[in-house]
Design an enzyme around this catalytic site. Structure first.
Site, PDB file in Angstrom:
ATOM      1  N   TYR A 114     -10.898  -8.528  11.845  1.00  0.00           N
ATOM      2  CA  TYR A 114     -10.558  -8.639  13.256  1.00  0.00           C
ATOM      3  C   TYR A 114     -11.079  -7.460  14.076  1.00  0.00           C
ATOM      4  O   TYR A 114     -11.808  -7.635  15.059  1.00  0.00           O
ATOM      5  CB  TYR A 114      -9.038  -8.768  13.428  1.00  0.00           C
ATOM      6  CG  TYR A 114      -8.639  -9.054  14.851  1.00  0.00           C
ATOM      7  CD1 TYR A 114      -8.781 -10.336  15.383  1.00  0.00           C
ATOM      8  CD2 TYR A 114      -8.145  -8.053  15.682  1.00  0.00           C
ATOM      9  CE1 TYR A 114      -8.435 -10.608  16.690  1.00  0.00           C
ATOM     10  CE2 TYR A 114      -7.782  -8.311  16.987  1.00  0.00           C
ATOM     11  CZ  TYR A 114      -7.931  -9.592  17.493  1.00  0.00           C
ATOM     12  OH  TYR A 114      -7.607  -9.856  18.798  1.00  0.00           O
ATOM     13  N   SER A 153     -10.798  -6.257  22.184  1.00  0.00           N
ATOM     14  CA  SER A 153      -9.442  -5.814  21.878  1.00  0.00           C
ATOM     15  C   SER A 153      -9.395  -4.303  21.765  1.00  0.00           C
ATOM     16  O   SER A 153     -10.397  -3.656  21.433  1.00  0.00           O
ATOM     17  CB  SER A 153      -8.968  -6.437  20.561  1.00  0.00           C
ATOM     18  OG  SER A 153      -7.724  -5.900  20.143  1.00  0.00           O
TER      19      SER A 153
END
Length: 272
Positions: free
Chosen positions: A158, A144
């Site tokens: 995350y 990401s």
């Protein structure tokens, strides 16, 4: 004929979002598929659709929950029993844990680590020997943009997990180039998928401007092309590449302050 023709690909988290888009992209390029996720009915629907759209294409479905530490080994054993040799691995399965770190029980964090960090590493470990032997392999680890920017409050692990995948991909890529195996960390930014519905952040991120978003199909196409070219890290989309470049030149203190100011716009601070 493309380089994926007659190759078998394993796609995790293939029941929706970027994983489903990767399955469709690879099927269109001639790869046979093993698709896995927890939702068996969605996998079956996807398999039937792809087989109907691409005559002669083989699509195998295996329902698995990668939060189970035994799942990666069992998944690879099932694939081997079916006589399938995996040349392409798309490590996509993932999700976010909303809220601050101590707002969730430890087991939920442990499951998160298992799915987003341990399982991708184990699947690569178990499938790489065959790729090396056949002198062909492609591994796309779906990371990401969050792995390139300072961590935010909320969704505490995350960004850390995605940064881990990026570094893992870099090292793995350098180790395996000599065997004809390409490894790429694909780093999307905001992507239209179920991800934000699952984390409960849809009301927040829906306020983000449309120019910051990409479709799952765009991410899969750009990510796969980058993997094929041998790119080791690919941030998908010009806007996301600009953001990464900007953060890179900012002093850490400024970058952290910027993320701190804006994180409430896209990260759930506490669970509903």
């Amino acid at each position: 004929m493309t380089t994926t023709s007659s190759r078998w690909a394993l796609v995790t988290g293939a029941s929706a979002g970027i994983g489903e888009a990767f399955a469709r992209e690879l099927a269109a390029r001639g790869a046979s598929l093993v698709v896995t996720a927890r939702r068996e009915e969605r996998l079956a629907k996807l398999a039937a659709e792809l087989a109907g759209k691409h005559p002669g294409l083989r699509v195998e479905t295996i329902a698995a929950d990668l939060a189970d530490p035994k799942a990666p080994e069992a998944l690879c054993a099932d694939i081997e029993r079916r006589g399938i040799a995996i040349d392409i691995l798309i490590n996509n399965a993932g999700y976010g844990v909303p809220g601050h770190y101590l707002s969730q029980p430890w087991q939920r964090h442990a499951d998160f680590i298992q799915v987003l960090m341990t399982a991708p590493c184990e699947l690569a470990y178990r499938l790489l020997p065959g790729m090396q032997q056949r002198r062909y392999g492609r591994i796309a680890n779906i990371a990401s943009l969050a792995g390139h920017v300072p961590g935010s409050a909320g969704h505490t692990m995350y960004a850390a997990s995605k940064a881990y995948l990026i570094k893992f991909s870099q090292s793995l890529a350098l180790e395996n180039r000599q065997f004809g195996v390409n490894v790429c960390a694909v780093c999307p930014g905001f992507t239209y998928s179920e991800f934000h519905d699952v984390t409960g952040s849809r009301p927040l991120v829906s306020k983000m401007p449309k120019w910051m978003w990409m479709t799952s199909e765009e991410v899969a196409r750009e990510g796969w092309d980058a993997t094929e070219r041998g790119e080791i890290v690919r941030v998908t989309g010009r806007v996301n590449r600009f953001i990464k470049g900007l953060i890179k030149v900012l002093p850490d203190k400024v970058g952290l302050a910027l993320v701190q100011k804006r994180s409430k716009d896209f990260r759930v601070q506490d669970p509903h």
